[in-house]
Write a protein that holds these residues in place. Structure first.
Motif, PDB file in Angstrom:
ATOM      1  N   THR A  49       3.325   2.236  10.939  1.00 53.51           N
ATOM      2  CA  THR A  49       2.575   1.105  10.395  1.00 53.51           C
ATOM      3  C   THR A  49       1.078   1.406  10.363  1.00 53.51           C
ATOM      4  O   THR A  49       0.404   1.135   9.368  1.00 53.51           O
ATOM      5  N   ASP A  50       0.558   1.977  11.456  1.00 50.12           N
ATOM      6  CA  ASP A  50      -0.864   2.320  11.508  1.00 50.12           C
ATOM      7  C   ASP A  50      -1.209   3.430  10.525  1.00 50.12           C
ATOM      8  O   ASP A  50      -2.288   3.435   9.930  1.00 50.12           O
ATOM      9  N   GLN A  51      -0.295   4.399  10.336  1.00 56.29           N
ATOM     10  CA  GLN A  51      -0.528   5.459   9.362  1.00 56.29           C
ATOM     11  C   GLN A  51      -0.603   4.882   7.952  1.00 56.29           C
ATOM     12  O   GLN A  51      -1.496   5.249   7.173  1.00 56.29           O
ATOM     13  N   ILE A  52       0.304   3.978   7.627  1.00 56.78           N
ATOM     14  CA  ILE A  52       0.297   3.352   6.303  1.00 56.78           C
ATOM     15  C   ILE A  52      -0.992   2.573   6.096  1.00 56.78           C
ATOM     16  O   ILE A  52      -1.615   2.646   5.032  1.00 56.78           O
ATOM     17  N   GLU A  53      -1.419   1.851   7.111  1.00 52.22           N
ATOM     18  CA  GLU A  53      -2.674   1.093   7.005  1.00 52.22           C
ATOM     19  C   GLU A  53      -3.858   2.035   6.810  1.00 52.22           C
ATOM     20  O   GLU A  53      -4.760   1.753   6.012  1.00 52.22           O
ATOM     21  N   ALA A  54      -3.860   3.174   7.519  1.00 53.09           N
ATOM     22  CA  ALA A  54      -4.937   4.146   7.349  1.00 53.09           C
ATOM     23  C   ALA A  54      -4.944   4.693   5.923  1.00 53.09           C
ATOM     24  O   ALA A  54      -6.018   4.880   5.328  1.00 53.09           O
ATOM     25  N   PHE A  55      -3.765   4.950   5.355  1.00 53.39           N
ATOM     26  CA  PHE A  55      -3.688   5.398   3.957  1.00 53.39           C
ATOM     27  C   PHE A  55      -4.227   4.318   3.018  1.00 53.39           C
ATOM     28  O   PHE A  55      -4.926   4.615   2.060  1.00 53.39           O
ATOM     29  N   ARG A  56      -3.896   3.065   3.280  1.00 56.49           N
ATOM     30  CA  ARG A  56      -4.383   1.975   2.429  1.00 56.49           C
ATOM     31  C   ARG A  56      -5.907   1.889   2.470  1.00 56.49           C
ATOM     32  O   ARG A  56      -6.555   1.718   1.446  1.00 56.49           O
ATOM     33  N   VAL A  57      -6.467   2.012   3.657  1.00 61.81           N
ATOM     34  CA  VAL A  57      -7.918   1.960   3.800  1.00 61.81           C
ATOM     35  C   VAL A  57      -8.561   3.119   3.033  1.00 61.81           C
ATOM     36  O   VAL A  57      -9.535   2.928   2.307  1.00 61.81           O
ATOM     37  N   LEU A  58      -7.999   4.317   3.186  1.00 62.60           N
ATOM     38  CA  LEU A  58      -8.525   5.476   2.471  1.00 62.60           C
ATOM     39  C   LEU A  58      -8.400   5.291   0.965  1.00 62.60           C
ATOM     40  O   LEU A  58      -9.338   5.554   0.213  1.00 62.60           O
ATOM     41  N   ARG A  59      -7.244   4.817   0.516  1.00 61.43           N
ATOM     42  CA  ARG A  59      -7.030   4.580  -0.925  1.00 61.43           C
ATOM     43  C   ARG A  59      -8.068   3.599  -1.458  1.00 61.43           C
ATOM     44  O   ARG A  59      -8.679   3.837  -2.506  1.00 61.43           O
ATOM     45  N   ASP A  60      -8.306   2.517  -0.738  1.00 60.96           N
ATOM     46  CA  ASP A  60      -9.291   1.526  -1.174  1.00 60.96           C
ATOM     47  C   ASP A  60     -10.692   2.115  -1.190  1.00 60.96           C
ATOM     48  O   ASP A  60     -11.476   1.854  -2.099  1.00 60.96           O
ATOM     49  N   ARG A  61     -11.000   2.910  -0.169  1.00 61.65           N
ATOM     50  CA  ARG A  61     -12.327   3.524  -0.083  1.00 61.65           C
ATOM     51  C   ARG A  61     -12.565   4.491  -1.231  1.00 61.65           C
ATOM     52  O   ARG A  61     -13.661   4.561  -1.778  1.00 61.65           O
TER      53      ARG A  61
END
Length: 82
Positions: A49-61
């Motif tokens: 879950t935390d890995q997916i959230e980190a990917f989402r943050v990176l994608r948004d950035r």
């Protein structure tokens, strides 16, 4: 994962570092948007879950229009490269 505003992070950095040393990961936000993650260097790995959230943050950035499936596929493909 706990979220903390940038001002609070600056004000309470010592306490946040102690929590990270204890294994907690903390998301730092600015105006409600995630901008960074404090996480332990050794020992504990991020949950899926935390890995997916980190990917989402990176994608948004990076302002990418990739779906989560495309990101995970790219990750898997990169793991296969020598």
């Amino acid at each position: 994962m706990r979220e903390v505003g940038a001002f609070e992070a600056k004000t309470h950095l010592s306490e946040l570092l102690a929590a990270v040393e204890a294994g907690e990961s903390i998301t730092i936000t600015r105006r409600g948007k995630a901008v960074a993650v404090l996480s332990p260097v050794h020992g504990r790995t991020l949950s899926r879950t935390d890995q997916i959230e980190a990917f989402r943050v990176l994608r948004d950035r990076l302002k990418l229009d990739w779906t989560m499936e495309e990101i995970l596929s790219a990750r898997d493909e990169a793991r296969r490269c020598p």
